[in-house]
Write a protein that holds these residues in place. Structure first.
Motif, PDB file in Angstrom:
ATOM      1  N   LYS A  74       0.941  -1.197   0.033  1.00 31.60           N
ATOM      2  CA  LYS A  74       0.089  -0.036  -0.173  1.00 31.60           C
ATOM      3  C   LYS A  74       0.876   1.295   0.168  1.00 31.60           C
ATOM      4  O   LYS A  74       0.568   2.228  -0.746  1.00 31.60           O
ATOM      5  CB  LYS A  74      -0.938   0.021   1.468  1.00 31.60           C
ATOM      6  CG  LYS A  74      -2.167  -1.008   1.200  1.00 31.60           C
ATOM      7  CD  LYS A  74      -2.953  -0.609   0.152  1.00 31.60           C
ATOM      8  CE  LYS A  74      -4.278  -1.336   0.261  1.00 31.60           C
ATOM      9  NZ  LYS A  74      -5.300  -0.891  -0.793  1.00 31.60           N
ATOM     10  N   VAL A  75       1.922   1.214   0.676  1.00 31.38           N
ATOM     11  CA  VAL A  75       2.885   2.474   0.834  1.00 31.38           C
ATOM     12  C   VAL A  75       3.879   2.697  -0.454  1.00 31.38           C
ATOM     13  O   VAL A  75       4.473   3.437  -0.624  1.00 31.38           O
ATOM     14  CB  VAL A  75       3.551   2.371   2.040  1.00 31.38           C
ATOM     15  CG1 VAL A  75       4.452   3.501   2.343  1.00 31.38           C
ATOM     16  CG2 VAL A  75       2.564   2.494   3.365  1.00 31.38           C
ATOM     17  N   GLY A  76       4.116   1.419  -1.002  1.00 31.23           N
ATOM     18  CA  GLY A  76       5.095   1.319  -2.128  1.00 31.23           C
ATOM     19  C   GLY A  76       6.387   1.087  -1.734  1.00 31.23           C
ATOM     20  O   GLY A  76       7.192   1.873  -2.308  1.00 31.23           O
ATOM     21  N   ILE A  77       6.547   0.310  -0.623  1.00 26.26           N
ATOM     22  CA  ILE A  77       8.021  -0.068  -0.192  1.00 26.26           C
ATOM     23  C   ILE A  77       8.029  -1.623  -0.108  1.00 26.26           C
ATOM     24  O   ILE A  77       7.207  -2.348  -0.397  1.00 26.26           O
ATOM     25  CB  ILE A  77       8.275   0.668   1.021  1.00 26.26           C
ATOM     26  CG1 ILE A  77       7.319   0.018   2.246  1.00 26.26           C
ATOM     27  CG2 ILE A  77       8.387   2.005   1.263  1.00 26.26           C
ATOM     28  CD1 ILE A  77       7.611   0.622   3.568  1.00 26.26           C
ATOM     29  N   THR A  78       9.379  -2.006   0.155  1.00 26.54           N
ATOM     30  CA  THR A  78       9.473  -3.515   0.238  1.00 26.54           C
ATOM     31  C   THR A  78       8.859  -4.080   1.472  1.00 26.54           C
ATOM     32  O   THR A  78       8.789  -3.128   2.576  1.00 26.54           O
ATOM     33  CB  THR A  78      10.998  -4.104   0.083  1.00 26.54           C
ATOM     34  OG1 THR A  78      11.622  -3.370   0.925  1.00 26.54           O
ATOM     35  CG2 THR A  78      11.451  -3.473  -1.331  1.00 26.54           C
ATOM     36  N   GLU A  79       8.654  -5.284   1.637  1.00 28.24           N
ATOM     37  CA  GLU A  79       8.286  -5.912   2.919  1.00 28.24           C
ATOM     38  C   GLU A  79       9.571  -5.774   4.010  1.00 28.24           C
ATOM     39  O   GLU A  79       9.269  -5.560   5.313  1.00 28.24           O
ATOM     40  CB  GLU A  79       8.163  -7.263   2.958  1.00 28.24           C
ATOM     41  CG  GLU A  79       7.722  -7.826   4.197  1.00 28.24           C
ATOM     42  CD  GLU A  79       7.100  -9.351   3.967  1.00 28.24           C
ATOM     43  OE1 GLU A  79       6.411  -9.949   4.984  1.00 28.24           O
ATOM     44  OE2 GLU A  79       7.204  -9.881   3.109  1.00 28.24           O
ATOM     45  N   ALA A  80      10.707  -6.142   3.429  1.00 21.33           N
ATOM     46  CA  ALA A  80      11.777  -5.883   4.411  1.00 21.33           C
ATOM     47  C   ALA A  80      12.080  -4.526   4.843  1.00 21.33           C
ATOM     48  O   ALA A  80      12.560  -4.286   6.039  1.00 21.33           O
ATOM     49  CB  ALA A  80      13.094  -6.066   3.540  1.00 21.33           C
ATOM     50  N   THR A  81      11.692  -3.379   4.072  1.00 24.93           N
ATOM     51  CA  THR A  81      11.838  -1.974   4.631  1.00 24.93           C
ATOM     52  C   THR A  81      10.671  -1.719   5.652  1.00 24.93           C
ATOM     53  O   THR A  81      11.229  -0.988   6.758  1.00 24.93           O
ATOM     54  CB  THR A  81      11.694  -0.993   3.271  1.00 24.93           C
ATOM     55  OG1 THR A  81      12.737  -1.217   2.494  1.00 24.93           O
ATOM     56  CG2 THR A  81      11.690   0.406   3.814  1.00 24.93           C
ATOM     57  N   MET A  82       9.652  -2.380   5.533  1.00 23.78           N
ATOM     58  CA  MET A  82       8.582  -2.174   6.294  1.00 23.78           C
ATOM     59  C   MET A  82       9.025  -2.635   7.541  1.00 23.78           C
ATOM     60  O   MET A  82       8.651  -2.148   8.643  1.00 23.78           O
ATOM     61  CB  MET A  82       7.105  -2.572   5.762  1.00 23.78           C
ATOM     62  CG  MET A  82       5.968  -2.677   6.616  1.00 23.78           C
ATOM     63  SD  MET A  82       5.799  -1.005   6.668  1.00 23.78           S
ATOM     64  CE  MET A  82       4.822  -0.834   8.458  1.00 23.78           C
ATOM     65  N   GLN A  83       9.673  -3.923   7.525  1.00 26.87           N
ATOM     66  CA  GLN A  83       9.866  -4.566   8.684  1.00 26.87           C
ATOM     67  C   GLN A  83      11.115  -3.726   9.535  1.00 26.87           C
ATOM     68  O   GLN A  83      11.000  -3.848  10.784  1.00 26.87           O
ATOM     69  CB  GLN A  83      10.629  -6.081   8.483  1.00 26.87           C
ATOM     70  CG  GLN A  83      10.779  -6.815   9.655  1.00 26.87           C
ATOM     71  CD  GLN A  83      12.019  -6.734  10.527  1.00 26.87           C
ATOM     72  OE1 GLN A  83      13.063  -6.251   9.843  1.00 26.87           O
ATOM     73  NE2 GLN A  83      12.003  -6.831  11.693  1.00 26.87           N
ATOM     74  N   ARG A  84      11.836  -3.157   8.873  1.00 26.78           N
ATOM     75  CA  ARG A  84      13.262  -2.373   9.349  1.00 26.78           C
ATOM     76  C   ARG A  84      12.296  -1.090  10.121  1.00 26.78           C
ATOM     77  O   ARG A  84      12.940  -0.507  10.896  1.00 26.78           O
ATOM     78  CB  ARG A  84      14.011  -2.129   8.316  1.00 26.78           C
ATOM     79  CG  ARG A  84      14.861  -3.201   8.005  1.00 26.78           C
ATOM     80  CD  ARG A  84      15.753  -3.019   6.795  1.00 26.78           C
ATOM     81  NE  ARG A  84      16.844  -2.225   6.939  1.00 26.78           N
ATOM     82  CZ  ARG A  84      17.404  -1.523   6.268  1.00 26.78           C
ATOM     83  NH1 ARG A  84      17.355  -1.455   5.012  1.00 26.78           N
ATOM     84  NH2 ARG A  84      18.429  -0.542   6.658  1.00 26.78           N
ATOM     85  N   TYR A  85      11.250  -0.510   9.547  1.00 28.19           N
ATOM     86  CA  TYR A  85      10.508   0.743  10.087  1.00 28.19           C
ATOM     87  C   TYR A  85      10.184   0.323  11.340  1.00 28.19           C
ATOM     88  O   TYR A  85      10.047   0.778  12.408  1.00 28.19           O
ATOM     89  CB  TYR A  85       9.458   1.237   9.279  1.00 28.19           C
ATOM     90  CG  TYR A  85       9.909   1.996   8.069  1.00 28.19           C
ATOM     91  CD1 TYR A  85      11.289   2.543   7.725  1.00 28.19           C
ATOM     92  CD2 TYR A  85       8.783   1.963   6.920  1.00 28.19           C
ATOM     93  CE1 TYR A  85      11.648   3.174   6.515  1.00 28.19           C
ATOM     94  CE2 TYR A  85       9.184   2.768   5.638  1.00 28.19           C
ATOM     95  CZ  TYR A  85      10.520   3.186   5.499  1.00 28.19           C
ATOM     96  OH  TYR A  85      10.897   3.971   4.451  1.00 28.19           O
TER      97      TYR A  85
END
Length: 148
Positions: free
Chosen positions: A25-36
């Motif tokens: 939905k945000v337009g990022i990778t799942e890995a980046t989302m996990q890092r956030y």
């Protein structure tokens, strides 16, 4: 920034969203989302914070952990369309003033477009925060007459 990472996880799990769903939905990778969410990435761009807040159905200031009442629950104060237009107008004026002073410099070198955008995003969040805090503190009182 701990409130941000905690709130990202809190709102995501409360909605029952997966990391992948929010990332898409945000337009990022799942890995980046996990890092956030883990707090590994601390400097999240303003546009990403706004997008995350939109996915969760909250105000960006709530996601940041700025907009809470004394009991820790979300406050009712939000920015109106007029507030957002006023903030954008003020920000444009500030940025024009800064750019007209011989350009924006950092350590004696001209600021890159990316650095200017980062400065603009930080100032936007600051102006929004100040507006929300003032709305909380003063409510709908007439500025000219504090007794109203």
């Amino acid at each position: 920034m701990s409130a941000l990472k905690d709130n990202i996880k809190k709102y995501r799990t409360a909605k029952g969203f997966t990391l992948q769903y929010v990332a898409d939905k945000v337009g990022i990778t799942e890995a980046t989302m996990q890092r956030y969410e883990s707090g590994e990435i601390k400097n999240i761009k303003h546009a990403t914070i706004v997008a995350l807040a939109d996915v969760f159905g909250v105000d960006p200031s709530q996601l940041m952990g700025w907009d809470t009442s004394a009991d820790g629950k979300s406050a009712e104060v939000t920015l109106t369309g007029k507030d957002k237009k006023d903030i954008a107008k003020n920000l444009d004026g500030i940025m024009q003033d800064l750019e007209n002073v011989d350009g924006l410099m950092f350590d004696g070198d001209p600021m890159s477009d990316e650095a200017i955008e980062s400065l603009r995003s930080a100032m936007l969040m600051g102006l929004e925060l100040v507006k929300l805090k003032n709305k909380k503190k003063y409510g709908r009182k007439n500025k000219k007459d504090p007794n109203k």
